[in-house]
Design a protein around this motif. Structure first.
Motif, PDB file in Angstrom:
ATOM      1  N   THR A   1       2.862  12.721   3.229  1.00 38.56           N
ATOM      2  CA  THR A   1       1.556  12.044   3.292  1.00 38.56           C
ATOM      3  C   THR A   1       0.564  12.573   2.254  1.00 38.56           C
ATOM      4  OG1 THR A   1       0.740  13.569   5.002  1.00 38.56           O
ATOM      5  CG2 THR A   1       1.804  11.550   5.761  1.00 38.56           C
ATOM      6  N   SER A   2       1.018  13.492   1.398  1.00 36.18           N
ATOM      7  CA  SER A   2       0.068  14.142   0.471  1.00 36.18           C
ATOM      8  C   SER A   2      -0.474  13.213  -0.603  1.00 36.18           C
ATOM      9  CB  SER A   2       0.720  15.348  -0.201  1.00 36.18           C
ATOM     10  OG  SER A   2       1.010  16.323   0.758  1.00 36.18           O
TER      11      SER A   2
ATOM     12  N   LEU B   1      -1.128  10.041  -0.094  1.00 35.40           N
ATOM     13  CA  LEU B   1      -1.693   8.840   0.538  1.00 35.40           C
ATOM     14  C   LEU B   1      -3.203   8.932   0.704  1.00 35.40           C
ATOM     15  CD1 LEU B   1       0.896   8.309   3.422  1.00 35.40           C
ATOM     16  CD2 LEU B   1       0.770   7.105   1.230  1.00 35.40           C
ATOM     17  N   ASP B   2      -3.853   7.762   0.632  1.00 35.45           N
ATOM     18  CA  ASP B   2      -5.260   7.705   0.995  1.00 35.45           C
ATOM     19  C   ASP B   2      -5.377   8.073   2.474  1.00 35.45           C
ATOM     20  OD1 ASP B   2      -5.969   6.871  -1.524  1.00 35.45           O
ATOM     21  OD2 ASP B   2      -5.785   4.742  -1.035  1.00 35.45           O
ATOM     22  N   PRO B   3      -6.480   8.727   2.834  1.00 42.00           N
ATOM     23  CA  PRO B   3      -6.617   9.247   4.204  1.00 42.00           C
ATOM     24  C   PRO B   3      -6.336   8.221   5.295  1.00 42.00           C
ATOM     25  CG  PRO B   3      -8.460   9.962   2.850  1.00 42.00           C
ATOM     26  CD  PRO B   3      -7.633   9.048   1.992  1.00 42.00           C
ATOM     27  N   GLU B   4      -6.768   6.981   5.083  1.00 37.90           N
ATOM     28  CA  GLU B   4      -6.622   6.004   6.167  1.00 37.90           C
ATOM     29  C   GLU B   4      -5.165   5.579   6.373  1.00 37.90           C
ATOM     30  OE1 GLU B   4      -7.982   5.395   3.236  1.00 37.90           O
ATOM     31  OE2 GLU B   4      -7.612   3.341   2.572  1.00 37.90           O
ATOM     32  N   MET B   5      -4.285   5.992   5.471  1.00 37.14           N
ATOM     33  CA  MET B   5      -2.874   5.604   5.612  1.00 37.14           C
ATOM     34  C   MET B   5      -1.991   6.735   6.135  1.00 37.14           C
ATOM     35  SD  MET B   5      -2.579   3.514   2.137  1.00 37.14           S
ATOM     36  CE  MET B   5      -3.684   2.127   1.891  1.00 37.14           C
TER      37      MET B   5
ATOM     38  N   SER C   1       0.859  -1.192   0.000  1.00 36.40           N
ATOM     39  CA  SER C   1       0.000   0.000   0.000  1.00 36.40           C
ATOM     40  C   SER C   1       0.895   1.243   0.000  1.00 36.40           C
ATOM     41  CB  SER C   1      -0.881   0.013   1.246  1.00 36.40           C
ATOM     42  OG  SER C   1      -0.092   0.310   2.392  1.00 36.40           O
ATOM     43  N   GLY C   2       0.295   2.387  -0.299  1.00 34.93           N
ATOM     44  CA  GLY C   2       1.047   3.647  -0.279  1.00 34.93           C
ATOM     45  C   GLY C   2       1.672   3.931   1.075  1.00 34.93           C
TER      46      GLY C   2
END
Ligand code: ADP
Ligand code: MG
Length: 256
Positions: free
Chosen positions: A180-181, A183-187, A154-155
């Motif tokens: 973190t820009s 990345l999907d929010p949950e990651m 995953s990212g």
């Protein structure tokens, strides 16, 4: 007249780990860094924020010489940045960088990604490099992914591998450019937590981010940039509760 002692009671002078002085940089007609003065002490966590296009990435990139500067000086541990060759490779190891796009080697396994620089730049032997890589991968919570390829992760996992890869070089300072820009929010949190831990462990860090929660809790100092200048520098509490400049007030009103 009493004698003046210049040495006895003098406090030790804390040398800056990273020091930028009068730094200017142009891209053609664009004056992207304007008279930047910035010193970062050992163990300090500096969060850089500001609108898109204000020069934050360029600032980071000058510190490990991915970009040259037109005038001014940059020193690491009191020494000017090397121009080329092996010294430059060593500088890039001393100044770890984590980008928005994870930039892992796609055709190497996770483990190999974290071993490579140790072997090539630090001249670590293979066994020791592997041991260190596994320890670091465990530390960032991706030890079980060691034999996979980046695309299988995953990212958030890939970004943690990128952090482990930079740490494997025993950097003096870590630069994070919007880690973190992409990345999907949950990651986002799993990456921020690794960074929080690094900060607690005393790593010197420069972090470009829009994560204001991280800035508030991890930063010793917030640097606000706009139009290629450092407009304001303050402790997070002061900066977020009571920004001085109109530019910072305006910026904060849009993101908070
Ligand atoms: P930020 O990270 O704050 O968004 P950047 O440092 O990426 O800002 O960019 C600052 C300005 O410099 C922007 O206007 C950008 O378009 C420009 N810029 C960045 N890199 C280059 C380049 N290699 N060539 C020309 N212009 C660039
Ligand atoms: Mg940027």
């Amino acid at each position: 007249m009493s004698e003046v002692s210049v040495t006895k009671d003098a406090a030790p002078v804390a040398t800056a780990l990273v020091a930028l002085s009068g730094v200017n940089k142009h891209f053609g007609a664009l004056h992207v860094l304007q008279d930047i003065d910035l010193t970062i002490s050992r163990g300090e966590v500096v969060v850089v924020i500001g609108p898109s296009g204000s020069g934050k990435s360029t600032l980071c990139r000058t510190v490990n010489r991915l970009e040259t500067i037109d005038s001014g000086s940059i020193t690491i541990d009191g020494k000017p940045l090397p121009q080329e060759g092996r010294e430059l490779a060593r500088l890039r190891a001393d100044v770890g960088m984590v980008f928005q796009s994870f930039n892992l080697f796609a055709h190497k396994t996770v483990l190999e990604n974290v071993m490579l620089g140790q072997i090539k730049v630090r001249k670590t032997d293979k066994k020791a490099a592997e041991e260190k890589a596994r320890t670091l991968l465990d530390r960032v919570g991706v030890g079980a992914q060691a034999d996979k390829y980046p695309a299988q992760l995953s990212g958030g996992q890939q970004q943690r591998v990128a952090i482990a890869r930079a740490l494997a070089m025993d950097p003096k300072v870590m630069l994070f450019d919007e880690p973190t820009s992409a990345l999907d929010p949950e990651m986002i949190n799993e990456v921020l937590e690794v960074m929080q831990q690094l900060a607690r462990d005393g790593m010197t860090m420069v972090v470009v981010t829009h994560e204001m929660g991280f800035a508030r809790s991890a930063a010793n100092r917030v640097v606000f940039m706009a139009d290629g200048r450092i407009v304001e520098e303050a402790e997070p509490e002061q900066f977020f509760n009571n920004p001085r400049s109109d530019r910072a007030k305006d910026f904060l009103s849009k993101i908070l």
